[in-house]
Scaffold this active site. Structure first.
Site, PDB file in Angstrom:
ATOM      1  CG  ASN A 544      59.320  69.023 111.748  1.00  0.00           C
ATOM      2  OD1 ASN A 544      60.298  68.359 112.093  1.00  0.00           O
ATOM      3  ND2 ASN A 544      59.384  70.330 111.612  1.00  0.00           N
ATOM      4  CB  CYS A 546      62.739  71.332 109.320  1.00  0.00           C
ATOM      5  SG  CYS A 546      61.933  72.444 108.157  1.00  0.00           S
ATOM      6  CD  GLU A 548      62.129  71.517 113.334  1.00  0.00           C
ATOM      7  OE1 GLU A 548      61.396  72.525 113.233  1.00  0.00           O
ATOM      8  OE2 GLU A 548      62.423  70.806 112.358  1.00  0.00           O
TER       9      GLU A 548
END
Length: 923
Positions: A544, A546, A548
């Site tokens: 995604n 970020c 994670e």
């Protein structure tokens, strides 16, 4: 509207840059005498002062004369005119002493909302400031009031007076961190007046003692429903029972950064007028998450307790929208864009709809054919994926979540795509701007086979996916075998578009671009898929925004993840983890996250279908470094790594147990059968699968808990396909007043920038230790500023404190990777892992990213470098928040080389800024 200036006698005049020019001219003449270069130099300096002053000042807000003079000092020092600046400082000090014997200013009047002038009520100001200082050591109400008295003028508005009180406390933060709590409580006083006046429809003021949540909360719910903002279902709760559970004393837990962040961006408002108070905010979120519970009041109170205590915090979309008429509560969305125009433009529309309500986006663009590929419909050649990425970039900019957060997306491309070299250049500031994406993040989706080629110094072949479509869905050994077959076909001339490069050269270019532009990030395809519990129903094609989230996507499924984070700092004592508290928090948190899935407002059907089918959630953590400090564990040590291991193991154990219990209560998710869970393969077990694919893996597999019993429990059913992911927590950690996520300490003192402004941040743990040893004084503040928040160069600081409070750039990245590897063995998704290198070079980057791969990490996030940080040589103090433009800053401290706190200046280098507001999209 003309900008006004508050003079020291309380009178107001029109801002006149000519007066700045005269003052600067006199200062130069006093030091250097007349010279031919004086006029252009003074003109340029005056223009800089004027631009800086007016940049963030609202027209209706007055500047103070002291603020103007502080800015003159700052510009003189920044431009290297140190002697002139010093003379200016001494002159101001002389004038300040002279003013001490002048008569007190006359009584002032306050302008109310209707324009009426009334005497300023100093008695109430003393009560409010005294209440704000209550219970805090080493703060003085008298000092705050003295600052307020310097700022008022006749005819000051009610709002300006409230702001003056807040900023008076904020000015003192760098000498005593607890003034941050004072500033927060004074901001809360302003919020109480604003909210109660809006709710009751008449001017209302109330101190903390006078506020009655029991009287306010039902009226707040009614108003929110009338404004079509709150879900009418909230009025059907037993509001008496709900009100009885509200804890008003928890309003005092916020520091200034946390309260200002909530005030600016989270609290509900009516055309800019806020009507939501902090505990109403938490209760609204809790009630929204319990709408479908059998005993809604009991669950709402349970959820409220977790949120208002800061033991756990939901992600930003949940906080924004829970309990509202548009409850889009999910954090992250992953999509795959297919190789046709309809899919590509549908992808843009999906991005816009998903981003509108605060979602962060991860887009898999690998299927789109590359430059030079044949287009059968037109018998032409493709321009490749880059022009389409430019449109995706502009879509993210256009849909900015109503001004609450910037629209944010990340494009992923696999390393074998023929456009990979152009993809690496997307964030460069040079070249054809039509082939650049300055606002969109990018990430490499790297298969193991490529890194094996890098280590063997072998060749690597680039393909267009329209000729090698199955590579997109293959991973591990199956990918490697099929990839080699395509290489052989290319050698026989059976592949139309291909390019052979040296793998090491492409790897070096990937790392060079990562250093120069901060992108694309390095993420690893194979561990994300081999260890995925859902490998039986699909492929993970990207992460995604970020890095994670690792969920499978398809043309008819947009992966969705619902995030929240345990505040680890609240779950440790000097003796270690409070295991019972962790168990209670995690169990309730998993239930809250699972509820998100059913309550959620889905903007596109593909997201709804995927989320209800697989029910993934992402429980993470924050405050990791604070937890180390509480236990006196040195970052970058074996003990810190061991704590990362055992704390994540405990969270993982209870998260999986809670999901299994929910499955018994509510049923397993639809695609449970055939998953790794169904086969009894837990995250700790899936390490062996990755090791088998790679013929070895340097990853620890030790454990301390009874996983055999849990394994059998999980085999019987899971409510959620995925349960854990460590997000950056860039904003929610600010709300809770702890360090972000698993991040090491950035600085012991620095200025943090985000969408709410600039805030002085000090390490309270360090200052408590310095006070205990008699080392906290103005000289220490000056030293921390001068040395960019680092203790290492300060001789009088003991070595044990230097080790304990080492900053991120003083901790080797190898320790961060090892700690990340220990966590990764327990996590079914991934973690947002930033890497810090004080003096990057190619050899170091190559070593740490190869180490990350060997240690089994699924993803990495930003590369941080000290090149993005600089110290401004100035006496400027009081630069916090958007409100800093409405009051003067404190008198300068005359030190030989006065400095401000280190401030991030992103233009200094191209790598990512540690305080980049764009990093807030997940949480």
């Amino acid at each position: 509207m003309t900008t006004r200036v508050i003079r020291r006698d309380g009178t107001v005049s029109v801002f006149d840059a000519g007066k700045i020019r005269v003052a600067v001219t006199k200062a130069f003449l006093a030091v250097e005498g007349d010279s031919g270069h004086l006029r252009p130099v003074v003109g340029e300096l005056t223009a800089q002062v004027e631009k800086a002053l007016l940049k963030h000042v609202r027209p209706e807000v007055a500047l103070h004369i002291e603020q103007i003079q502080d800015q003159v000092e700052l510009v003189l020092m920044r431009e290297g005119h140190h002697k002139v600046a010093r003379a200016y400082v001494l002159y101001r000090e002389k004038r300040a002493k002279a003013r001490e014997v002048t008569p007190a200013p006359p009584a002032f009047r306050v302008k109310t909302a209707d324009g009426t002038l009334v005497p300023l009520d100093w008695d109430r100001a003393e009560v409010v400031v005294g209440e704000a200082c209550a219970g805090l050591a080493d703060v003085s109400a008298a000092a705050v009031l003295a600052e307020v008295r310097r700022d008022v003028y006749d005819g000051i508005t009610v709002d300006e007076l409230a702001v003056a009180q807040v900023m008076a406390a904020r000015t003192l933060v760098e000498t005593e961190p607890d003034y941050s709590f004072v500033a927060a409580r004074l901001l809360l006083d302003r919020l109480r007046r604003e909210a109660l006046t809006r709710v009751e429809g008449r001017p209302v003021e109330a101190t903390g003692e006078e506020l009655s949540y029991a009287a306010y909360f039902p009226e707040y719910v009614r108003l929110g429903i009338d404004l079509d903002r709150l879900d009418p279902e909230l009025a059907k709760f037993d509001l008496d029972r709900i009100c009885a559970a509200i804890r008003p004393e928890r309003d005092a837990k916020f520091d200034f950064l946390g309260m200002q962040t909530l005030y600016d961006r989270y609290f509900l408002h009516d055309d800019g007028t806020r009507y939501e108070l902090p505990q109403a905010f938490f209760m609204r979120v809790a009630m929204g998450l319990s709408l479908r519970e059998d005993d809604r009041e009991a669950r709402a109170i349970e959820f409220y307790e977790l949120l208002s205590s800061f033991d756990f915090m939901c992600s930003t979309p949940t906080l924004f929208n829970s309990g509202t008429t548009r409850p889009q509560l999910s954090s992250c969305f992953l999509t795959t864009v297919d190789d046709d125009l309809q899919s590509i433009f549908q992808g843009y529309q999906n991005n816009a709809l998903l981003a509108k309500y605060s979602g962060g986006l991860g887009n898999d663009w690998t299927p789109v054919r590359g430059m030079g590929a044949h287009i059968r419909g037109t018998n032409g050649e493709s321009q490749g994926v880059v022009p389409f990425l430019k449109i995706a970039n502009d879509t993210a900019v256009a849909v900015n979540q109503g001004g609450k957060r910037k629209g944010a997306a990340c494009a992923y491309l696999e390393t074998w795509h023929v456009d990979i070299e152009e993809f690496l250049d997307l964030r460069k500031n040079t070249g054809d701007d039509r082939r650049r994406t300055h606002d969109m993040n990018t990430a490499n989706w790297v298969p193991d086979e490529f890194l094996r080629r890098v280590e063997a110094d072998a060749d690597w072949t680039l393909f267009s996916p329209d000729e090698t479509p199955d590579l997109h869905d293959l991973y591990g050994r199956a990918f490697a075998e099929r990839y080699r077959a395509y290489e052989e076909a290319a050698e026989r001339g059976e592949i139309r578009v291909s390019k052979r490069v040296r793998a090491v050269e492409l790897w070096r270019r990937m790392l060079t671009m990562l250093f120069e532009t901060g992108h694309p990030w390095i993420t690893f395809k194979d561990p994300c898929n081999v260890r995925s519990p859902q490998r039986h129903v699909g492929v993970v094609h990207s992460s995604n925004l970020c890095t994670e989230i690792t969920l499978n996507t398809a043309a008819d499924e947009v992966a969705v993840c619902n995030l929240g984070s345990v505040n680890l700092a609240n779950h440790v004592t000097p003796d270690g983890l409070d295991r019972d508290r962790v168990a209670r928090t995690v169990r309730t948190a998993v239930r809250m996250l699972d509820n998100v899935i059913d309550i959620n407002f889905y903007t596109i059907p593909e997201a709804r279908r995927s989320n209800l089918r697989h029910r993934p959630v992402g429980l993470g953590l924050m405050g990791f470094t604070d937890a180390l400090f509480v236990q006196r564990l040195v970052p970058g040590s074996a003990a810190a790594v061991a704590f990362a291991d055992v704390s994540m193991e405990l969270i993982s154990y209870h998260a999986l147990s809670a999901s299994a219990d929910l499955a018994r209560e509510r049923g397993s998710y639809e695609t449970f059968e055939g998953s790794l869970w169904h086969r009894g393969v837990l995250p700790i077990d899936s390490i062996a699968l990755l090791a088998a694919e790679r013929d070895g893996l340097d990853m620890d597999t030790s454990s301390t808990l009874d996983w055999d019993a849990l394994r059998e429990k999980v085999r019987g059913g899971m409510r959620n396909s995925n349960t854990m992911a460590i997000a950056p927590t860039a904003t929610i950690s600010n709300i809770c007043g702890v360090g972000q996520s698993i991040e090491p300490l950035f600085r012991n003192l620095f200025v943090k920038s985000n969408m709410s402004g600039d805030f002085t941040v000090l390490n309270r743990h360090l200052i408590a230790d310095l006070k205990a040893r008699g080392l906290w004084d103005e000289a220490m503040v000056a030293d921390l500023k001068y040395f960019d928040g680092s203790l290492a160069p300060i001789d009088r600081v003991p070595d044990d404190l230097k080790a304990l409070y080492a900053t991120a750039f003083e901790v080797s990245s190898e320790w961060l990777i090892e700690a990340g590897s220990r966590r990764q063995k327990w996590i079914d998704q991934a973690q947002s892992l930033n890497l810090y290198i004080a003096a990057p070079n190619g050899r170091k980057l190559d070593a740490i990213y190869r180490l990350a791969w060997h240690k089994g990490l699924k993803t990495t996030y930003y590369l941080r470098s000290t090149a993005v940080t600089s110290v401004e040589k100035s006496t400027l103090r009081g630069v916090d928040g958007k409100l800093n433009a409405v009051r003067p800053v404190a008198e300068p401290v005359p030190v030989p080389v006065p400095v401000a706190a280190p401030t991030v200046t992103p233009d200094d280098a191209l790598v990512c800024s540690i305080t980049d507001p764009d990093c807030e999209a997940c949480q």
